[in-house]
Design a protein around this motif. Structure first.
Motif, PDB file in Angstrom:
ATOM      1  N   GLY A 151      37.880  42.366  48.319  1.00  0.00           N
ATOM      2  CA  GLY A 151      37.351  41.265  49.133  1.00  0.00           C
ATOM      3  C   GLY A 151      36.633  41.792  50.368  1.00  0.00           C
ATOM      4  O   GLY A 151      35.571  41.292  50.743  1.00  0.00           O
ATOM      5  N   GLN A 154      33.200  43.104  49.593  1.00  0.00           N
ATOM      6  CA  GLN A 154      32.196  42.045  49.465  1.00  0.00           C
ATOM      7  C   GLN A 154      31.751  41.554  50.841  1.00  0.00           C
ATOM      8  O   GLN A 154      30.578  41.270  51.060  1.00  0.00           O
ATOM      9  CB  GLN A 154      32.742  40.875  48.633  1.00  0.00           C
ATOM     10  CG  GLN A 154      32.914  41.197  47.159  1.00  0.00           C
ATOM     11  CD  GLN A 154      31.597  41.510  46.462  1.00  0.00           C
ATOM     12  OE1 GLN A 154      30.549  40.962  46.794  1.00  0.00           O
ATOM     13  NE2 GLN A 154      31.639  42.401  45.487  1.00  0.00           N
ATOM     14  N   CYS A 175      33.443  37.982  42.932  1.00  0.00           N
ATOM     15  CA  CYS A 175      34.906  37.963  42.766  1.00  0.00           C
ATOM     16  C   CYS A 175      35.385  38.863  41.627  1.00  0.00           C
ATOM     17  O   CYS A 175      36.585  38.870  41.322  1.00  0.00           O
ATOM     18  CB  CYS A 175      35.393  36.533  42.528  1.00  0.00           C
ATOM     19  SG  CYS A 175      34.968  35.427  43.867  1.00  0.00           S
ATOM     20  N   MET A 178      38.954  40.834  41.396  1.00  0.00           N
ATOM     21  CA  MET A 178      39.930  40.366  42.392  1.00  0.00           C
ATOM     22  C   MET A 178      41.087  39.636  41.716  1.00  0.00           C
ATOM     23  O   MET A 178      40.853  38.869  40.770  1.00  0.00           O
ATOM     24  CB  MET A 178      39.264  39.387  43.374  1.00  0.00           C
ATOM     25  CG  MET A 178      38.260  40.036  44.280  1.00  0.00           C
ATOM     26  SD  MET A 178      37.623  38.831  45.474  1.00  0.00           S
ATOM     27  CE  MET A 178      36.181  39.728  46.068  1.00  0.00           C
ATOM     28  N   ARG A 183      40.966  36.621  45.474  1.00  0.00           N
ATOM     29  CA  ARG A 183      39.826  35.766  45.186  1.00  0.00           C
ATOM     30  C   ARG A 183      39.834  34.524  46.083  1.00  0.00           C
ATOM     31  O   ARG A 183      38.811  34.151  46.647  1.00  0.00           O
ATOM     32  CB  ARG A 183      39.847  35.344  43.711  1.00  0.00           C
ATOM     33  CG  ARG A 183      38.626  34.551  43.331  1.00  0.00           C
ATOM     34  CD  ARG A 183      38.564  34.277  41.855  1.00  0.00           C
ATOM     35  NE  ARG A 183      39.449  33.184  41.471  1.00  0.00           N
ATOM     36  CZ  ARG A 183      39.274  32.440  40.384  1.00  0.00           C
ATOM     37  NH1 ARG A 183      38.270  32.699  39.562  1.00  0.00           N
ATOM     38  NH2 ARG A 183      40.099  31.474  40.085  1.00  0.00           N
ATOM     39  N   GLU A 184      41.009  33.914  46.223  1.00  0.00           N
ATOM     40  CA  GLU A 184      41.080  32.704  47.059  1.00  0.00           C
ATOM     41  C   GLU A 184      40.773  33.033  48.515  1.00  0.00           C
ATOM     42  O   GLU A 184      40.103  32.266  49.201  1.00  0.00           O
ATOM     43  CB  GLU A 184      42.454  32.034  46.921  1.00  0.00           C
ATOM     44  CG  GLU A 184      42.683  31.398  45.565  1.00  0.00           C
ATOM     45  CD  GLU A 184      41.552  30.450  45.147  1.00  0.00           C
ATOM     46  OE1 GLU A 184      41.218  29.531  45.910  1.00  0.00           O
ATOM     47  OE2 GLU A 184      40.976  30.658  44.052  1.00  0.00           O
ATOM     48  N   PHE A 186      38.859  35.482  49.578  1.00  0.00           N
ATOM     49  CA  PHE A 186      37.418  35.745  49.691  1.00  0.00           C
ATOM     50  C   PHE A 186      36.622  34.437  49.628  1.00  0.00           C
ATOM     51  O   PHE A 186      35.700  34.216  50.414  1.00  0.00           O
ATOM     52  CB  PHE A 186      36.950  36.708  48.594  1.00  0.00           C
ATOM     53  CG  PHE A 186      35.449  36.858  48.581  1.00  0.00           C
ATOM     54  CD1 PHE A 186      34.807  37.594  49.579  1.00  0.00           C
ATOM     55  CD2 PHE A 186      34.671  36.218  47.626  1.00  0.00           C
ATOM     56  CE1 PHE A 186      33.412  37.691  49.609  1.00  0.00           C
ATOM     57  CE2 PHE A 186      33.281  36.314  47.651  1.00  0.00           C
ATOM     58  CZ  PHE A 186      32.661  37.044  48.648  1.00  0.00           C
ATOM     59  N   LEU A 187      36.996  33.553  48.707  1.00  0.00           N
ATOM     60  CA  LEU A 187      36.238  32.297  48.570  1.00  0.00           C
ATOM     61  C   LEU A 187      36.389  31.418  49.811  1.00  0.00           C
ATOM     62  O   LEU A 187      35.444  30.742  50.214  1.00  0.00           O
ATOM     63  CB  LEU A 187      36.682  31.554  47.305  1.00  0.00           C
ATOM     64  CG  LEU A 187      36.211  32.185  45.988  1.00  0.00           C
ATOM     65  CD1 LEU A 187      36.811  31.443  44.789  1.00  0.00           C
ATOM     66  CD2 LEU A 187      34.678  32.213  45.872  1.00  0.00           C
ATOM     67  N   THR A 206      28.068  33.707  38.644  1.00  0.00           N
ATOM     68  CA  THR A 206      29.455  33.834  38.196  1.00  0.00           C
ATOM     69  C   THR A 206      29.594  33.265  36.789  1.00  0.00           C
ATOM     70  O   THR A 206      28.781  32.448  36.367  1.00  0.00           O
ATOM     71  CB  THR A 206      30.441  33.115  39.144  1.00  0.00           C
ATOM     72  OG1 THR A 206      31.766  33.271  38.627  1.00  0.00           O
ATOM     73  CG2 THR A 206      30.146  31.628  39.292  1.00  0.00           C
ATOM     74  N   GLU A 211      35.048  29.060  40.542  1.00  0.00           N
ATOM     75  CA  GLU A 211      34.565  29.757  41.752  1.00  0.00           C
ATOM     76  C   GLU A 211      33.434  28.984  42.432  1.00  0.00           C
ATOM     77  O   GLU A 211      32.973  29.379  43.501  1.00  0.00           O
ATOM     78  CB  GLU A 211      34.093  31.177  41.384  1.00  0.00           C
ATOM     79  CG  GLU A 211      35.255  32.073  41.016  1.00  0.00           C
ATOM     80  CD  GLU A 211      34.821  33.440  40.501  1.00  0.00           C
ATOM     81  OE1 GLU A 211      33.611  33.753  40.518  1.00  0.00           O
ATOM     82  OE2 GLU A 211      35.711  34.190  40.057  1.00  0.00           O
TER      83      GLU A 211
END
Ligand SMILES: Nc1ncnc2c1ncn2[C@@H]1O[C@H](COP(=O)(O)OP(=O)(O)OP(=O)(O)O)[C@@H](O)[C@H]1O
Length: 267
Positions: A151, A154, A175, A178, A183-184, A186-187, A206, A211
């Motif tokens: 993360g 990115q 993602c 991840m 992932r959560e 980063f999002l 994606t 996502e």
């Protein structure tokens, strides 16, 4: 006053390589400031679409306008379109600090060690530090690239791409690799970033429907090199269109946290 030109305009675009049609009959327009999710299964042509759109590959038929022009100085174009891909880091020196790596984005380089530091000023470092800070990633500045989590990598890649103040950021599967928690995180970070008025247009590639954050008000669904649907996310990302494009049934498409979560399988 003249309206700003479209970032990308593709009309009847085809892209053929080694006797294979990779993209066919692509019609798509992306305006400044819009946020698009580019969705589709493996090998459907998502990355090829964005490479052609951004001038990293040349279309073999149709018309592509980037920033309103058919032919545009590619060096100038590179500075206006920031490509964010994990692949970039494979070319970066692992011992380089995140801050230096971000600075190198201003010069289109993969880190400062490779280029020597002769053109770099204190102002470049100050700008990079300020950018990382403003993006909530200031704590990463002194860390060497090799220790960063997926993360964090990115985040640093996005900061590097923003050093040229691009009009468009292309995130190519940010993602990938991840785990769900990473992932959560980063999002959540990306969603907050996209809310900032200073953030440019974003196109995120994606194959994972969930996502697609609510900040992506537009979505493009591509299958076998052809656009299946493009427009408002709610109209494009439906159980029917996903099932047709991915070739697998969707028992339910749940809206949760403003995102659409498919329950794959026959109803
Ligand atoms: N230069 C090339 N020569 C021949 N075939 C190519 C070339 N570039 C891409 N392809 C093929 O075009 C198709 C689309 O590839 P592309 O990488 O654009 O898909 P994608 O949707 O981004 O896939 P993924 O999600 O797996 O990354 C694939 O079948 C790929 O093998």
């Amino acid at each position: 006053m003249q309206p700003d030109p479209l970032l990308i305009e593709m009309q009847g675009v085809g892209f053929r390589q080694q006797k294979t049609d990779i993209l066919q009959d692509v019609d798509w327009r992306m305006a400044p400031g819009e946020h698009w999710a580019i969705l589709g299964p493996n090998g459907s042509g998502k990355t090829s679409l964005m490479r052609v759109a951004c001038g990293y590959r040349w279309h073999t038929s149709g018309v592509v306008r980037r920033l309103g022009e058919e032919l545009i100085d590619l060096v100038k174009l590179r500075g206006r379109l920031g490509w964010v891909s994990g692949e970039v880091l494979q070319h970066a020196p692992p011992e380089e600090s995140a801050l230096s790596f971000v600075v190198s984005g201003r010069f289109g380089q993969m880190g400062l060690r490779a280029m020597g530091e002769r053109h770099v000023t204190g102002g470049d470092f100050a700008d990079a530090a300020q950018l990382l800070e403003a993006m909530g990633a200031g704590a990463l500045a002194e860390k060497p690239l090799r220790v960063l989590s997926q993360g964090e990598r990115q985040q640093v890649l996005v900061a590097r791409a923003r050093m040229t103040e691009p009009l468009l950021l292309v995130l190519d599967e940010p993602c990938a690799g991840m785990d769900p928690a990473a992932r959560e995180r980063f999002l959540a970070w990306l969603g907050a970033l996209m809310e900032e008025p200073s953030t440019p247009a974003v196109a995120m590639i994606t194959h994972h429907v969930e996502e697609v954050l609510p900040q992506f008000e537009h979505a493009l669904l591509i299958g076998a090199g052809r656009i299946v649907s493009a427009g408002a996310t709610a109209d494009v990302v439906t159980a029917e269109s996903l099932a047709a494009t991915y070739g697998v049934g969707v028992a339910r498409l749940e809206l949760h946290g403003g995102r659409r979560w498919p329950l794959w399988g026959t109803p």
